[in-house]
Design a protein around this motif. Structure first.
Motif, PDB file in Angstrom:
ATOM      1  N   LEU B  46      11.892  -3.910   1.162  1.00 17.88           N
ATOM      2  CA  LEU B  46      10.222  -4.164   1.142  1.00 17.88           C
ATOM      3  C   LEU B  46       9.480  -3.754   2.461  1.00 17.88           C
ATOM      4  O   LEU B  46       8.389  -3.209   2.911  1.00 17.88           O
ATOM      5  CB  LEU B  46      10.134  -5.420   0.885  1.00 17.88           C
ATOM      6  CG  LEU B  46       8.853  -6.571   0.728  1.00 17.88           C
ATOM      7  CD1 LEU B  46       8.210  -5.843  -0.888  1.00 17.88           C
ATOM      8  CD2 LEU B  46       8.927  -7.707   0.648  1.00 17.88           C
ATOM      9  N   HIS B  47      10.767  -4.409   3.799  1.00 15.50           N
ATOM     10  CA  HIS B  47       9.508  -3.923   5.208  1.00 15.50           C
ATOM     11  C   HIS B  47       9.960  -2.565   5.532  1.00 15.50           C
ATOM     12  O   HIS B  47       8.543  -2.556   5.804  1.00 15.50           O
ATOM     13  CB  HIS B  47      11.032  -4.474   6.278  1.00 15.50           C
ATOM     14  CG  HIS B  47      10.309  -4.083   7.321  1.00 15.50           C
ATOM     15  ND1 HIS B  47       9.913  -5.767   8.290  1.00 15.50           N
ATOM     16  CD2 HIS B  47      11.132  -3.304   8.424  1.00 15.50           C
ATOM     17  CE1 HIS B  47       9.787  -4.520   9.344  1.00 15.50           C
ATOM     18  NE2 HIS B  47      10.695  -3.492   9.095  1.00 15.50           N
ATOM     19  N   THR B  48      11.083  -1.729   5.207  1.00 15.70           N
ATOM     20  CA  THR B  48      10.574  -0.398   5.205  1.00 15.70           C
ATOM     21  C   THR B  48       8.957   0.803   4.383  1.00 15.70           C
ATOM     22  O   THR B  48       8.101   1.183   4.988  1.00 15.70           O
ATOM     23  CB  THR B  48      11.682   0.239   4.184  1.00 15.70           C
ATOM     24  OG1 THR B  48      12.339   0.032   5.142  1.00 15.70           O
ATOM     25  CG2 THR B  48      11.234   2.144   5.129  1.00 15.70           C
ATOM     26  N   ARG B  49       8.904  -0.544   3.137  1.00  9.28           N
ATOM     27  CA  ARG B  49       8.055   0.533   2.247  1.00  9.28           C
ATOM     28  C   ARG B  49       6.228  -0.062   2.532  1.00  9.28           C
ATOM     29  O   ARG B  49       5.608   0.696   3.109  1.00  9.28           O
ATOM     30  CB  ARG B  49       8.061  -0.808   0.879  1.00  9.28           C
ATOM     31  CG  ARG B  49       7.399   0.020   0.149  1.00  9.28           C
ATOM     32  CD  ARG B  49       7.748  -0.521  -1.093  1.00  9.28           C
ATOM     33  NE  ARG B  49       6.746   0.316  -2.577  1.00  9.28           N
ATOM     34  CZ  ARG B  49       6.542  -0.775  -3.652  1.00  9.28           C
ATOM     35  NH1 ARG B  49       8.142  -1.364  -4.369  1.00  9.28           N
ATOM     36  NH2 ARG B  49       6.529   0.105  -4.507  1.00  9.28           N
ATOM     37  N   ILE B  50       6.309  -1.753   3.659  1.00  7.90           N
ATOM     38  CA  ILE B  50       5.080  -1.855   4.207  1.00  7.90           C
ATOM     39  C   ILE B  50       5.399  -1.092   5.423  1.00  7.90           C
ATOM     40  O   ILE B  50       4.180  -0.682   5.738  1.00  7.90           O
ATOM     41  CB  ILE B  50       5.383  -3.646   4.461  1.00  7.90           C
ATOM     42  CG1 ILE B  50       5.274  -4.130   3.264  1.00  7.90           C
ATOM     43  CG2 ILE B  50       4.229  -4.315   5.680  1.00  7.90           C
ATOM     44  CD1 ILE B  50       5.593  -5.920   3.572  1.00  7.90           C
ATOM     45  N   GLN B  51       5.822  -1.075   6.498  1.00  5.94           N
ATOM     46  CA  GLN B  51       5.676  -0.181   7.673  1.00  5.94           C
ATOM     47  C   GLN B  51       5.311   1.334   7.351  1.00  5.94           C
ATOM     48  O   GLN B  51       4.350   1.577   7.991  1.00  5.94           O
ATOM     49  CB  GLN B  51       7.353  -0.232   8.219  1.00  5.94           C
ATOM     50  CG  GLN B  51       7.818  -1.048   8.183  1.00  5.94           C
ATOM     51  CD  GLN B  51       6.609  -1.885   9.098  1.00  5.94           C
ATOM     52  OE1 GLN B  51       6.184  -2.038  10.700  1.00  5.94           O
ATOM     53  NE2 GLN B  51       6.973  -3.471   8.730  1.00  5.94           N
ATOM     54  N   GLN B  52       6.132   1.867   6.100  1.00 10.63           N
ATOM     55  CA  GLN B  52       5.712   3.316   5.797  1.00 10.63           C
ATOM     56  C   GLN B  52       4.061   3.673   5.250  1.00 10.63           C
ATOM     57  O   GLN B  52       3.111   4.570   6.102  1.00 10.63           O
ATOM     58  CB  GLN B  52       6.545   4.258   5.190  1.00 10.63           C
ATOM     59  CG  GLN B  52       7.543   3.856   5.647  1.00 10.63           C
ATOM     60  CD  GLN B  52       9.301   4.609   4.796  1.00 10.63           C
ATOM     61  OE1 GLN B  52       8.812   4.432   3.555  1.00 10.63           O
ATOM     62  NE2 GLN B  52      10.238   5.241   5.161  1.00 10.63           N
ATOM     63  N   ASN B  53       3.677   2.842   4.971  1.00 12.90           N
ATOM     64  CA  ASN B  53       2.425   2.850   4.496  1.00 12.90           C
ATOM     65  C   ASN B  53       1.255   2.606   5.218  1.00 12.90           C
ATOM     66  O   ASN B  53       0.369   2.957   4.704  1.00 12.90           O
ATOM     67  CB  ASN B  53       2.656   1.891   3.133  1.00 12.90           C
ATOM     68  CG  ASN B  53       2.951   2.729   1.494  1.00 12.90           C
ATOM     69  OD1 ASN B  53       2.468   3.440   1.679  1.00 12.90           O
ATOM     70  ND2 ASN B  53       3.606   2.256   1.669  1.00 12.90           N
ATOM     71  N   ASN B  54       0.911   2.016   6.580  1.00 10.32           N
ATOM     72  CA  ASN B  54       0.473   2.162   6.815  1.00 10.32           C
ATOM     73  C   ASN B  54      -0.723   0.879   6.515  1.00 10.32           C
ATOM     74  O   ASN B  54      -1.823   1.983   6.965  1.00 10.32           O
ATOM     75  CB  ASN B  54       0.116   3.547   7.716  1.00 10.32           C
ATOM     76  CG  ASN B  54      -0.429   3.064   8.946  1.00 10.32           C
ATOM     77  OD1 ASN B  54      -0.867   2.131   9.385  1.00 10.32           O
ATOM     78  ND2 ASN B  54      -1.772   4.656   9.304  1.00 10.32           N
ATOM     79  N   VAL B  55      -0.582   0.005   6.572  1.00 11.48           N
ATOM     80  CA  VAL B  55      -1.765  -0.768   5.981  1.00 11.48           C
ATOM     81  C   VAL B  55      -2.359  -1.662   7.048  1.00 11.48           C
ATOM     82  O   VAL B  55      -2.840  -2.724   6.781  1.00 11.48           O
ATOM     83  CB  VAL B  55      -1.734  -1.654   4.660  1.00 11.48           C
ATOM     84  CG1 VAL B  55      -0.611  -1.522   3.667  1.00 11.48           C
ATOM     85  CG2 VAL B  55      -0.099  -2.377   4.939  1.00 11.48           C
ATOM     86  N   TYR B  56      -1.865  -1.752   8.447  1.00  9.70           N
ATOM     87  CA  TYR B  56      -2.143  -2.192   9.151  1.00  9.70           C
ATOM     88  C   TYR B  56      -3.708  -2.000   9.909  1.00  9.70           C
ATOM     89  O   TYR B  56      -4.080  -1.226  10.008  1.00  9.70           O
ATOM     90  CB  TYR B  56      -1.674  -2.355  10.505  1.00  9.70           C
ATOM     91  CG  TYR B  56      -1.498  -3.215  11.840  1.00  9.70           C
ATOM     92  CD1 TYR B  56      -1.132  -3.826  11.679  1.00  9.70           C
ATOM     93  CD2 TYR B  56      -2.974  -2.747  11.869  1.00  9.70           C
ATOM     94  CE1 TYR B  56      -0.838  -4.913  12.997  1.00  9.70           C
ATOM     95  CE2 TYR B  56      -3.180  -3.755  13.827  1.00  9.70           C
ATOM     96  CZ  TYR B  56      -2.398  -4.788  13.991  1.00  9.70           C
ATOM     97  OH  TYR B  56      -2.346  -5.799  15.005  1.00  9.70           O
TER      98      TYR B  56
END
Lengths: 174, 253
Positions: B46-56
């Protein structure tokens, strides 16, 4: 009373965290235009209260003000979003319409919708931890959640996000 | 789901929030617990998914400029008032001494006063009061009838604020609205006193250490705050402090 040096200090200490402020507000309000208004208002409030900032973590201090301004704004403009929190335990299933989610081919868009479908209390801890990299102590400071509860809130938030994303994946398999 | 650690401690472990002892203990447990192993993999992915998708979401350059300008303007205003007060000091030394004394008191107020939770909430309430006075912000339900105002709060809050009209005593009820204070949904009742508005904020507050009565003034606004049962009350206005105490005595004799 703020001295002219205070403005320089504010620009050096607080303004570098505008990205964090923008990110938190965007996820809390789920809308860029509204979040820009809130970030602007919150930063000005922070400047007025800067006399009360006695050193320490400037990012957490600014984010605390941004978060409170977001809740005030939501209470004013979209009170229904805050009310749904009380039903959090009742509505076990993700609030987002899975079909809307599944139709989003784009992975990034899917994640965005899943995050947005979470109740605000879950969304804020996820954003602070996963996107902002805040420690539990900072999360407690910003959100007012007792430090002992941060871990369990985060646990429930991650579980909800995972469920929401799984529902989407299952829908897509068909 | 049977392993309790898979729902709690595992997150502290993943986030690096456990001390060395607890962390080592958990690692020993992890070796034997299949449920925790799969839960940890889930949290990681889940963490990797959030990081990779660049939603910042970063602040736009336009907003950054706008905020900088606004801060400059706000700073300009405060330094202008500072200048003019310095000139007065030069012209009138006795007044200057008085003002210096006032400045010392102000500094003591901000420096010596500990940053307690109640001080922060008071500051927030004053903000909420000031905001409420902006056009169109004062009332969501406008009525002098307590039987209209009270039901309006039904279903909007998880508690029932006491609503009464005190027209006969010189504090007519004019309306109410919802606000958020310290992250809590808050009832705001609006009373008028001659040509001043008084906001009464009511919210649920169960922390014992801050529930004493207090009052004061800041930025020209007076406030009186007290606790009754589970509810915290705070009156804020530019009306006289004695008026606020009078209204408080009407609400909770």
């Amino acid at each position: 009373m703020l001295e002219p040096e205070d403005r320089i200090r504010f620009e050096q200490l607080v303004l570098p965290h505008l990205d964090s402020a923008a990110n938190l507000a965007r996820w809390m309000l789920r809308n860029r235009a509204d979040s820009e208004d809130v970030v602007q208002e919150a930063t000005l409030r922070a400047f007025r209260f800067f006399g009360r900032f006695h050193g320490g973590d400037a990012r957490a201090w600014l984010l605390q003000i941004v978060r409170n301004t977001c809740y005030t704004w939501l209470g004013k403009n979209r009170p229904a979003e805050l009310m749904t929190e009380f039903d959090e335990e009742v509505h076990q299933l993700p609030a987002a319409n899975p079909e809307t989610l599944a139709s989003q081919a784009d992975e990034r868009q899917r994640l965005t919708l899943a995050l947005e479908s979470l109740p605000p209390r879950f969304r804020e801890v996820l954003v602070l931890r996963e996107l902002e990299g805040c420690s539990y102590k900072e999360i407690g400071e910003i959100t007012g959640i007792p430090i002992g509860t941060v871990m369990s809130t985060l646990s429930r938030a991650r579980e909800r996000l995972r469920q929401t994303l799984t529902v989407v994946a299952a829908k897509e398999a068909f | 789901m049977s392993c309790e650690l898979a729902q709690t401690t595992i997150h502290g472990y993943f986030d690096g929030e456990l001390d060395a002892v607890r962390s080592a203990e958990f690692e020993r447990h992890l070796e034997r617990c299949a449920e925790c192993q799969s839960a940890l993999a889930g949290i990681e992915s889940l963490h990797t998914r959030i990081q990779q998708n660049n939603v910042y979401e970063q602040v736009s350059p336009e907003l950054r400029d706008r905020i900088r300008k606004q801060i400059k303007q706000a700073a300009g205003r405060t330094s202008a008032t500072l200048e003019s007060s310095r000139r007065k000091w030069f012209l009138a030394p006795t007044f200057g001494a008085l003002a210096a004394a006032a400045a010392v008191i102000t500094i003591m107020f901000f420096v010596v006063q500990p940053r307690t939770q109640s001080a922060r909430i008071t500051a927030e309430l004053i903000d909420a009061h000031v905001r409420s006075l902006q056009p169109g912000h004062l009332m969501d339900v406008q009525s002098t009838d307590q039987h209209t105002v009270k039901p309006w709060f039904d279903g909007k809050l998880d508690f029932i604020p006491p609503v009464s009209d005190y027209s006969e005593q010189g504090f007519p009820l004019v309306g109410g609205r919802l606000d958020v204070v310290d992250g809590h949904n808050t009832a705001a009742l609006v009373y008028s006193r001659r040509n001043h508005f008084i906001n009464l904020f009511v919210w649920l507050y169960r922390e014992k250490e801050f529930n004493s009565d207090n009052s004061g003034s800041r930025q020209g606004y007076n406030w009186v705050s007290w606790q009754s049962g589970d509810m915290r009350f705070c009156l804020i206005s530019d009306a006289a402090a004695s008026d606020l105490r009078e209204l408080k005595d009407l609400i909770h004799p």
